[in-house]
Write a protein that holds these residues in place. Structure first.
Motif, PDB file in Angstrom:
ATOM      1  N   ALA A  62      -6.126  10.741  43.133  1.00  0.00           N
ATOM      2  CA  ALA A  62      -7.149  11.795  43.077  1.00  0.00           C
ATOM      3  C   ALA A  62      -8.533  11.210  42.797  1.00  0.00           C
ATOM      4  O   ALA A  62      -9.519  11.560  43.458  1.00  0.00           O
ATOM      5  CB  ALA A  62      -6.776  12.824  42.011  1.00  0.00           C
ATOM      6  N   GLY A  63      -8.615  10.304  41.829  1.00  0.00           N
ATOM      7  CA  GLY A  63      -9.904   9.688  41.513  1.00  0.00           C
ATOM      8  C   GLY A  63     -10.428   8.838  42.639  1.00  0.00           C
ATOM      9  O   GLY A  63     -11.636   8.844  42.938  1.00  0.00           O
ATOM     10  N   ASP A  64      -9.542   8.100  43.322  1.00  0.00           N
ATOM     11  CA  ASP A  64      -9.990   7.256  44.430  1.00  0.00           C
ATOM     12  C   ASP A  64     -10.498   8.093  45.598  1.00  0.00           C
ATOM     13  O   ASP A  64     -11.518   7.760  46.218  1.00  0.00           O
ATOM     14  CB  ASP A  64      -8.837   6.357  44.888  1.00  0.00           C
ATOM     15  N   VAL A  65      -9.797   9.186  45.912  1.00  0.00           N
ATOM     16  CA  VAL A  65     -10.239  10.041  47.020  1.00  0.00           C
ATOM     17  C   VAL A  65     -11.575  10.705  46.685  1.00  0.00           C
ATOM     18  O   VAL A  65     -12.493  10.754  47.520  1.00  0.00           O
ATOM     19  CB  VAL A  65      -9.166  11.095  47.338  1.00  0.00           C
ATOM     20  N   THR A  83     -17.764   4.534  39.756  1.00  0.00           N
ATOM     21  CA  THR A  83     -17.055   4.530  38.475  1.00  0.00           C
ATOM     22  C   THR A  83     -17.094   5.907  37.820  1.00  0.00           C
ATOM     23  O   THR A  83     -16.086   6.372  37.264  1.00  0.00           O
ATOM     24  CB  THR A  83     -17.682   3.487  37.541  1.00  0.00           C
ATOM     25  N   ALA A  84     -18.252   6.560  37.880  1.00  0.00           N
ATOM     26  CA  ALA A  84     -18.404   7.850  37.215  1.00  0.00           C
ATOM     27  C   ALA A  84     -17.564   8.945  37.849  1.00  0.00           C
ATOM     28  O   ALA A  84     -17.230   9.937  37.189  1.00  0.00           O
ATOM     29  CB  ALA A  84     -19.873   8.268  37.214  1.00  0.00           C
ATOM     30  N   THR A  85     -17.200   8.798  39.117  1.00  0.00           N
ATOM     31  CA  THR A  85     -16.435   9.844  39.802  1.00  0.00           C
ATOM     32  C   THR A  85     -14.936   9.578  39.800  1.00  0.00           C
ATOM     33  O   THR A  85     -14.195  10.198  40.569  1.00  0.00           O
ATOM     34  CB  THR A  85     -16.928   9.984  41.247  1.00  0.00           C
ATOM     35  N   GLY A  86     -14.477   8.638  38.968  1.00  0.00           N
ATOM     36  CA  GLY A  86     -13.042   8.464  38.765  1.00  0.00           C
ATOM     37  C   GLY A  86     -12.381   7.399  39.592  1.00  0.00           C
ATOM     38  O   GLY A  86     -11.149   7.416  39.748  1.00  0.00           O
ATOM     39  N   LEU A 123      -9.097   1.489  47.010  1.00  0.00           N
ATOM     40  CA  LEU A 123      -8.679   2.466  48.015  1.00  0.00           C
ATOM     41  C   LEU A 123      -9.796   3.470  48.295  1.00  0.00           C
ATOM     42  O   LEU A 123      -9.881   4.038  49.393  1.00  0.00           O
ATOM     43  CB  LEU A 123      -7.417   3.191  47.547  1.00  0.00           C
ATOM     44  N   SER A 124     -10.661   3.667  47.326  1.00  0.00           N
ATOM     45  CA  SER A 124     -11.805   4.560  47.537  1.00  0.00           C
ATOM     46  C   SER A 124     -12.718   4.044  48.646  1.00  0.00           C
ATOM     47  O   SER A 124     -13.380   4.841  49.330  1.00  0.00           O
ATOM     48  CB  SER A 124     -12.598   4.708  46.236  1.00  0.00           C
ATOM     49  N   SER A 125     -12.761   2.710  48.852  1.00  0.00           N
ATOM     50  CA  SER A 125     -13.587   2.158  49.930  1.00  0.00           C
ATOM     51  C   SER A 125     -13.065   2.587  51.296  1.00  0.00           C
ATOM     52  O   SER A 125     -13.844   2.781  52.233  1.00  0.00           O
ATOM     53  CB  SER A 125     -13.624   0.632  49.837  1.00  0.00           C
ATOM     54  N   VAL A 126     -11.746   2.725  51.427  1.00  0.00           N
ATOM     55  CA  VAL A 126     -11.172   3.185  52.695  1.00  0.00           C
ATOM     56  C   VAL A 126     -11.592   4.631  52.968  1.00  0.00           C
ATOM     57  O   VAL A 126     -11.910   5.000  54.110  1.00  0.00           O
ATOM     58  CB  VAL A 126      -9.636   3.054  52.658  1.00  0.00           C
TER      59      VAL A 126
END
Length: 706
Positions: free
Chosen positions: A70-73, A411-414, A419-422
């Motif tokens: 959830a945080g990464d997305v 960082t602030a958005t979890g 994986l967030s880079s994808v």
């Protein structure tokens, strides 16, 4: 080899027994062992190398979707939404078309996802690197006969022509216009910078980036931000002025803006004023209520969407002559190898680009790793950032590195993993394939506002100067000189000035380190600086000297001057005077130290000088980090001179590298068990002082018998 209990205790007291170091391998054996390690190949070793090169293989197997997905997305979506308008805006800095910024953002996120070791760093376009790329692009465009002041395409004018047709056959640009040649220069520059970074990673030179100190990087960011702000003023005002290059770029641009202020486009001025007001207000609200906001306000995206709609409906380009982004194609262009001839032309520029990108990327990766309790590998970070430049250079991309602002938002958005880079790359891909043409009527003044507002953090660093001055005037000088040189000369000169001043500051601290004569605290074994502690008394007859720095060729003279000044005895001068007068002649009243007893006759009749205030000198080597050949020669000469005057020279608290250097240089016995070493090397200052006092008592007793 462990020491036996019989050797470790003597007379009820603990005696330290040095281990015998293993013999160093010869050059042939060392090379042979290194080749065997390098050439050894096995399935397990190859798999380990593959995991080291692509860390995503390791952490993806341990990924926990319930905790991190959830945080990464969320963070990936937010970064993607921020990245799209910034990518389009930063194309102005690089002198390239917006589509290339979108390519760069997409490939950088995908490659760093596979190769990066930091979980929170956001790698992509960075304003300082865009500025450096743009300056090289402008220079090469001018040399090729193009007009660098033409910002590229508006609708219906998507190609520029050469100013001088004679340069066409020379450069082979018959089928290449301004924008085509600009991206060729940028890709050649990017590939060279990436090659430098990859080579640094392979050779294990990740530590080189640490020589760019934090004050240097902050000063460089400040100076480059002023340069960026200056370069965007013409877009904010809608004024057509020449794009200056070389020394004095900022000053020349300001003069041109003042002369052309009367030709400002009223539509661009009003648009810039409203967009700046909205963006700055949104940023201030986000900063003030960041603890309450789960997701930062997407102010840039909202401003760009609204401004694009208003510009399209109001036909600002056709009615008021406002400069707009122009046609942005969809999809990907066919890959193309960078031009080899251009790579050699920009090789020197790529070195500074690679160094700045590496320094910012490694420092940010280490900063986030420390704050979140994990480790990063500097050399792997160099490989990752280098590959983010090498591979995308074949797909019409330009230089990238880690960016602080987006990393903080991530960082602030979890964010938990890369994986967030994808997810961010997927958002950019959506714009590339579908949404890019919708930004055709976006005003360049709006893009300039996005760039200017993004400089808030760097420009605010000027408020740190008073605090930095209180902490370290030398670091403040580096900060101010770097920023001033960037503004008044050029960004490359500012970086060079900062590096040179940082090295000079480091050399100055090494050249003249702090020195002191230590004294003892009562009957304890503690020896400290009387200037720092009260109630200390010097040990009678023994001078304890501390030199708080390495002893090398750069400070050996200062070492001797400090020792002679604090002890009151210029031993080199004394020995030279005695050689001139002969061995049997004592010192005169004008000598730096009293002479021998005249009744002793020969210089060898008395084992201890009669009038000297001390009979031993102990050097506290605990702060002595290393010893080079010049430092070793200094100690050997000092030992020889003191021995000529009957004064003992003892060393205490030497680290293993210093001890090894002393042994290999002949200052000690070649064997660790030699008596010469036991008589000169001691594990603590107190042990050395006690040994000196005991030795003096023995010599005094022998002298009385004589």
């Amino acid at each position: 080899m462990e020491a036996s209990s019989e050797n470790t205790e003597q007379g009820g007291q603990l005696v330290l027994v040095r281990r015998r170091p293993p013999p160093p391998p010869g050059l042939r054996e060392a090379l042979k062992a290194g080749l065997q390690r390098s050439c050894a190949c096995s399935l397990q070793g190859a798999w380990a190398q593959l995991q080291a090169l692509f860390p995503a293989i390791c952490w993806l197997r341990k990924y926990r979707p319930r905790e991190a997905l959830a945080g990464d997305v969320m963070s990936g979506l937010v970064i993607g939404i921020i990245l799209v308008p910034q990518a389009i805006a930063y194309s102005l800095l690089a002198g390239l078309q917006p589509i290339y910024s979108l390519y760069t953002s997409f490939f950088a996120n995908v490659i760093y996802f596979l190769m990066g070791t930091s979980r929170h760093v956001s790698v992509g376009i960075f304003s300082l690197l865009c500025l450096m790329v743009g300056q090289v692009v402008d220079r090469e465009l001018l040399l090729a006969g193009f007009d660098p002041s033409q910002d590229g395409p508006g609708p219906g004018a998507n190609r520029s022509s050469l100013n001088d047709s004679a340069t066409v056959p020379a450069l082979g640009l018959q089928d290449c216009g301004r924008d085509c040649y600009a991206i060729r220069v940028a890709t050649a520059l990017t590939l060279m910078a990436g090659v430098y970074q990859v080579l640094m990673g392979i050779l294990g030179l990740g530590f080189v980036s640490t020589f760019l100190s934090q004050p240097l990087l902050d000063g460089f960011a400040m100076g480059a931000s002023v340069t960026i702000l200056t370069s965007q003023l013409r877009h904010l005002l809608g004024v057509r002025v020449p794009r200056h290059r070389g020394p004095g770029l900022v000053v020349s641009t300001w003069l041109s803006l003042l002369r052309g202020a009367g030709q400002a486009n009223l539509c661009d001025v009003l648009t810039s004023a409203m967009c700046l007001a909205v963006l700055l207000a949104a940023k201030e609200l986000s900063d003030r209520f960041q603890h309450r906001l789960r997701v930062p306000l997407p102010a840039e995206l909202l401003v760009i969407v609204v401004a694009t709609l208003v510009s399209h409906l109001g036909q600002f380009h056709e009615r008021f002559g406002s400069s707009v982004a122009g046609d942005i194609p969809t999809g990907f262009m066919a890959p193309r190898a960078p031009d080899l001839g251009l790579m050699w032309r920009v090789a020197l520029d790529a070195a500074s680009l690679a160094l700045v990108g590496s320094a910012f990327s490694i420092s940010l990766a280490e900063m986030f790793a420390r704050s979140h309790g994990y480790a990063v590998r500097a050399n792997q970070e160099l490989l990752a950032v280098g590959c983010c430049n090498v591979l995308p250079a074949f797909f019409h991309c330009f230089a990238t590195s880690a960016a602080l602002a987006k990393s903080l938002v991530k960082t602030a958005t979890g964010c938990r993993t890369q994986l967030s880079s994808v997810v961010s790359a997927a958002v950019v891909l959506l714009v590339l394939l579908v949404l890019a043409p919708l930004f055709r009527d976006l005003q360049r003044s709006v893009l300039a506002c996005v760039i200017v507002v993004s400089l808030r953090g760097a420009l605010r660093k000027v408020r740190d100067v008073p605090r930095l001055w209180r902490l370290s005037p030398a670091d403040t000088l580096v900060w101010v000189a770097t920023a001033a040189t960037c503004v008044l000369v050029s960004t490359e000169a500012g970086l060079l000035a900062g590096v040179l001043l940082s090295l000079l500051s480091l050399a100055g601290r090494t050249h003249r380190p702090r020195t002191a004569l230590l004294a003892r605290a009562g009957g304890s074994s503690f020896y400290g600086d009387p200037a720092e502690f009260e109630g200390l008394a010097p040990e009678p007859g023994v001078q304890v000297f501390r030199f708080m720095g390495p002893l090398c060729y750069a400070n050996k003279d200062f070492f001797l001057q400090s020792l002679y000044s604090l002890t009151g005895l210029d031993v080199g001068y004394m020995v030279a005077r005695r050689k001139e007068r002969g061995p049997g002649v004592g010192a005169s009243e004008g000598d730096p130290v009293g002479g021998r007893d005249p009744s002793s006759g020969s210089g060898t009749a008395s084992l201890v000088p009669a009038v000297t205030r001390f009979h031993a000198v102990v050097i506290d080597c605990a702060p002595l980090l290393f010893l080079d050949v010049a430092g070793l020669a200094t100690l050997q000469e000092l030992h020889r001179d003191y021995r000529a005057l009957g004064i003992s020279l003892l060393l205490a608290c030497c680290n293993p590298s210093v001890t090894d250097m002393l042994r290999r240089g002949g200052f000690l016995g070649e064997d660790p068990g030699d008596t010469a070493e036991d008589g000169q090397l001691f594990p603590s200052v107190h042990c050395a002082v006690q040994a000196a006092l005991a030795r003096h008592q023995e010599l005094a007793a022998a002298n009385s018998i004589l």
